[in-house]
Write an enzyme that holds these catalytic residues in place. Sequence first.
Site, PDB file in Angstrom:
ATOM      1  N   LYS A 145      -3.229 -18.721  -8.700  1.00 46.28           N
ATOM      2  CA  LYS A 145      -4.077 -19.765  -8.128  1.00 46.28           C
ATOM      3  C   LYS A 145      -4.851 -20.548  -9.181  1.00 46.28           C
ATOM      4  O   LYS A 145      -5.060 -21.754  -9.048  1.00 46.28           O
ATOM      5  CB  LYS A 145      -5.028 -19.143  -7.098  1.00 46.28           C
ATOM      6  N   LYS A 187     -11.092 -14.598  -4.311  1.00 48.13           N
ATOM      7  CA  LYS A 187      -9.673 -14.587  -3.947  1.00 48.13           C
ATOM      8  C   LYS A 187      -8.829 -14.032  -5.083  1.00 48.13           C
ATOM      9  O   LYS A 187      -9.046 -14.360  -6.244  1.00 48.13           O
ATOM     10  CB  LYS A 187      -9.180 -16.011  -3.637  1.00 48.13           C
ATOM     11  N   ARG A 322       7.620 -20.845  -0.357  1.00 48.70           N
ATOM     12  CA  ARG A 322       8.577 -20.163   0.517  1.00 48.70           C
ATOM     13  C   ARG A 322       8.539 -20.812   1.892  1.00 48.70           C
ATOM     14  O   ARG A 322       7.763 -21.732   2.129  1.00 48.70           O
ATOM     15  CB  ARG A 322       8.197 -18.681   0.661  1.00 48.70           C
TER      16      ARG A 322
END
Length: 697
Positions: A145, A187, A322
């Site tokens: 990220k 996160k 994906r």
Amino acid sequence: MFHKLRLAAGGYRYFSDACARGLQNVPRRPINKMLIANRGEIACRVMRTANRLGIRTVAVFSDADEKSLHVKMANESYNIGPPASQKSYLRGDYILEVAKKAGCQAIHPGYGFLSENVEFAELCQQEGVIFIGPPASAIRDMGIKSTSKHIMSAAGVPIINGYHGEDQSDERLIEEARKIGFPLMIKAVRGGGGKGMRIAETESDFIPMLQSARTESEKAFGDTVMLLERYVRSPRHVEVQVFADHHGNAVYLYERDCSVQRRHQKIIEEAPAPGLSEELRAKLGEAAVRAAKAVNYVGAGTVEFILDKEDLSFHFMEMNTRLQVEHPITEMITGTDLVEWQIKVASGEPLPASQENIRKRGHAFEARIYAEDPAGGFLPGAGPLQYLSTPAPSATTRVETGVRQGDEVSIHYDPMIAKLVVWGENRASSLQLLVEQLTNYQIAGLQTNINFLIDLARHEHFQSADVHTGFIEQHMATLFPKRIVPPTKLVQMALAYVLNDRVQSVGVLGAKTRGPFETEYSFRSNYSLSRSIQIKLGEDTYTVDIKTLDDSYSVRVDDGKWMKVSVRRKPHANRFLLEINIEGHVSCFNTVITGENVSLFDENGMIEGEIVQPRFLATESSMGSLDASSVTAPMPGVLDKLLVKPGDTVKIGAPVAVLIAMKMEHVLKAAKDGVVKAIPNAEGSNVRKGAVLISFE
């Protein structure tokens, strides 16, 4: 460097330098046999498209999935190891070996498991097997990220403020957290699906939440690196479906709103996102295409944005490299098959459509049906699907599932049972159909979230599209109302139980053995016989008295008014389709008997009651294990870690054990002060719901 070309039909298409240099000379590699490196719903979904295209399919399965639906659907299947994903579905080397042995030209990874695994994508490329997904470099760039934020910023995609640095010491992270301000989001940089994600409301929450996020991330992704972000209190989660090919083409297929979530995981999604202007919709789509171009993307991807509910500004959150769980709603509004697109693009073909030819029509919803307890904090469940009946598939309704009646929802994998997908001409008609089809999705013997989804879809704020990621927390009181069960429902449940008793007594083949309530053929009763049945619903117990008349019944609930009732029934194994006439009011419904449980399905979902049978009183010596002096498993799972040992003194609220269930970490705490007496199960043990994990003196 990006090149911007205005299209004649409006909008823009973006090309990177790499695309501009010409990626058109891509060799075509036909795919006639494909391995699906996944399980459950998504494996079945991919196989349906492959079968339609004439492509043979190969399934892989763990010991726990030997009899699963995806194994039955495939042309061939191979066992790849024990139930634990790390020893089966995450064994990329072994799965690739199976693909080569089976003569597959390609591997479709589905979502989850190996779908965003850089090493697996690279390994496929090295071995000459087509990975039906983006290049490994794109997975790498978008999978971390912190890296993705820098790339997006350089490409002109708005990003949210935060810390994405390499210094991961507690001291540096708390320092950066103070700069960002609280509340903030912690996160995992390799995270997804809500795993490794925590919200620190205050500075005192920060370190405990950081440690918990690191632990969960290490177990899920093998990585503990974290990033910090400003937390937007009322955000909408809006994501854009993008698609790119090897020839430099990239398009967006509009957006989805996935704002309504529990435990940071999506529960209901819709497309297109409600309340957006066409101008904002185009800006989101163009930003998503720029994001894809920035990493030379190929295949299906989703660019996720945080959209401020108040001013509608948007910021890049992450890119999922994906196919998404919620891709069917995009297919419903665009009339496409994204799995077919994936296969064609992977084999070297150009995109099946250009941006100007992609049109949206109508509105679609997807509701994820889980084995879980919504009122108990959405804790996941597991067990057999003793009864399962689904809505009939049609042009406006899809049921995406990987299970059948009798199958087991396993403790080893995600507890999602199915995805219910509906389409309508507009949002209102689509939402109305969603509620109707949820009532037609009937499951007994295992607790699910279907009733909750019905209440959510009917909620006035959801109906008016007033949604954000804190929707469930904000409306907790109205989403979990105390249910008042009308006496007529109790009458219906009691009579269904009595009728089931009679069927069991008479026998399926018409045996002449009979109970005192029925005659040999017609179930008619002697006039004088009566019966009293106790039904427990939640914390309340009701008494239903039944007197059998010549061709009907006289029934009352809790000494209330007697009601005349007649019944017509169609027995089907352990369930009844009943038509009941209660003093002139005729209603039809489905009732399922599983042991002592009676499940009644009506327009509000399922009402489940337990028939209370007389029991002998327990002696004093047989009692006393399950009380406040023990910590029990709130759900089936794996006892991952014990934080205490016999003889330890613990305080109320102290963490004592960690349970892993459905790929999530649950910290269990002591309910009172005490001294640890015994620990019956060792670390790593599989434990059932309610099992005593720690007992106290």
